[in-house]
Write a protein that holds these residues in place. Structure first.
Motif, PDB file in Angstrom:
ATOM      1  N   UNK A  29      26.846  -7.872  -5.119  1.00 53.59           N
ATOM      2  CA  UNK A  29      26.543  -6.422  -5.202  1.00 53.59           C
ATOM      3  C   UNK A  29      26.795  -5.592  -3.732  1.00 53.59           C
ATOM      4  N   UNK A  30      26.227  -6.335  -2.831  1.00 49.58           N
ATOM      5  CA  UNK A  30      26.391  -5.630  -1.414  1.00 49.58           C
ATOM      6  C   UNK A  30      27.686  -5.461  -1.124  1.00 49.58           C
ATOM      7  N   UNK A  31      28.661  -6.516  -1.257  1.00 50.88           N
ATOM      8  CA  UNK A  31      29.955  -6.412  -0.851  1.00 50.88           C
ATOM      9  C   UNK A  31      30.711  -5.064  -1.582  1.00 50.88           C
ATOM     10  N   UNK A  32      30.471  -5.081  -3.198  1.00 54.77           N
ATOM     11  CA  UNK A  32      31.088  -3.939  -3.698  1.00 54.77           C
ATOM     12  C   UNK A  32      30.453  -2.612  -3.158  1.00 54.77           C
ATOM     13  N   UNK A  33      29.406  -2.491  -2.928  1.00 55.46           N
ATOM     14  CA  UNK A  33      28.854  -1.313  -2.255  1.00 55.46           C
ATOM     15  C   UNK A  33      29.790  -1.071  -0.833  1.00 55.46           C
ATOM     16  N   UNK A  34      29.884  -1.953  -0.093  1.00 48.47           N
ATOM     17  CA  UNK A  34      30.538  -1.951   0.951  1.00 48.47           C
ATOM     18  C   UNK A  34      32.381  -1.278   0.684  1.00 48.47           C
ATOM     19  N   UNK A  36      32.906   0.223  -1.801  1.00 46.12           N
ATOM     20  CA  UNK A  36      33.024   1.377  -2.580  1.00 46.12           C
ATOM     21  C   UNK A  36      33.080   2.720  -1.284  1.00 46.12           C
ATOM     22  N   UNK A  37      32.247   2.301  -0.299  1.00 45.17           N
ATOM     23  CA  UNK A  37      32.155   3.143   0.704  1.00 45.17           C
ATOM     24  C   UNK A  37      33.615   3.332   1.477  1.00 45.17           C
ATOM     25  N   UNK A  38      34.156   2.273   1.288  1.00 44.22           N
ATOM     26  CA  UNK A  38      35.432   2.418   2.115  1.00 44.22           C
ATOM     27  C   UNK A  38      36.580   2.814   1.197  1.00 44.22           C
ATOM     28  N   UNK A  39      36.373   3.134  -0.013  1.00 42.62           N
ATOM     29  CA  UNK A  39      37.234   3.563  -0.957  1.00 42.62           C
ATOM     30  C   UNK A  39      37.934   2.256  -1.366  1.00 42.62           C
ATOM     31  N   UNK A  40      37.466   1.311  -1.469  1.00 41.54           N
ATOM     32  CA  UNK A  40      38.523   0.000  -1.861  1.00 41.54           C
ATOM     33  C   UNK A  40      38.054  -0.716  -2.952  1.00 41.54           C
ATOM     34  N   UNK A  41      36.905  -0.184  -3.612  1.00 44.66           N
ATOM     35  CA  UNK A  41      36.557  -0.656  -4.807  1.00 44.66           C
ATOM     36  C   UNK A  41      37.177  -0.502  -6.172  1.00 44.66           C
ATOM     37  N   UNK A  42      37.994  -1.458  -6.762  1.00 47.30           N
ATOM     38  CA  UNK A  42      38.714  -1.075  -8.016  1.00 47.30           C
ATOM     39  C   UNK A  42      38.091  -2.020  -9.173  1.00 47.30           C
ATOM     40  N   UNK A  43      36.914  -1.667  -9.827  1.00 44.52           N
ATOM     41  CA  UNK A  43      36.344  -2.149 -10.873  1.00 44.52           C
ATOM     42  C   UNK A  43      37.308  -2.718 -11.748  1.00 44.52           C
ATOM     43  N   UNK A  44      38.165  -1.712 -12.209  1.00 41.65           N
ATOM     44  CA  UNK A  44      39.244  -2.148 -13.342  1.00 41.65           C
ATOM     45  C   UNK A  44      39.646  -3.311 -13.378  1.00 41.65           C
ATOM     46  N   UNK A  45      39.772  -4.012 -12.196  1.00 44.62           N
ATOM     47  CA  UNK A  45      40.813  -5.097 -12.162  1.00 44.62           C
ATOM     48  C   UNK A  45      39.752  -6.283 -12.386  1.00 44.62           C
ATOM     49  N   UNK A  46      38.620  -6.088 -12.483  1.00 49.76           N
ATOM     50  CA  UNK A  46      37.605  -6.993 -12.820  1.00 49.76           C
ATOM     51  C   UNK A  46      37.306  -7.198 -14.160  1.00 49.76           C
ATOM     52  N   UNK A  47      37.490  -6.140 -14.974  1.00 50.88           N
ATOM     53  CA  UNK A  47      37.251  -6.401 -16.319  1.00 50.88           C
ATOM     54  C   UNK A  47      38.181  -6.611 -17.328  1.00 50.88           C
TER      55      UNK A  47
END
Length: 47
Positions: A29-34, A36-47
């Motif tokens: 979760x910490x890495x996901x927050x990092x 997201x802060x950098x604009x590099x979180x793409x959750x749609x790829x994980x579902x």
């Protein structure tokens, strides 16, 4: 992180930890927050 994104991230961490895919949910979760802060979180790829 918006409420929907945070909820989706939490659900993803829970599912992956329950399936044994993630040993450290807090670190995941910490890495996901990092990301997201950098604009590099793409959750749609994980579902």
């Amino acid at each position: 992180m918006g409420f929907q994104v945070a909820t989706a991230a939490f659900a993803l961490v829970f599912r992956k930890h329950s399936a044994g895919e993630v040993a450290s949910p807090d670190g995941y979760l910490r890495r996901m927050v990092e990301k997201a802060g950098a604009g590099k979180l793409h959750l749609e790829r994980s579902f």
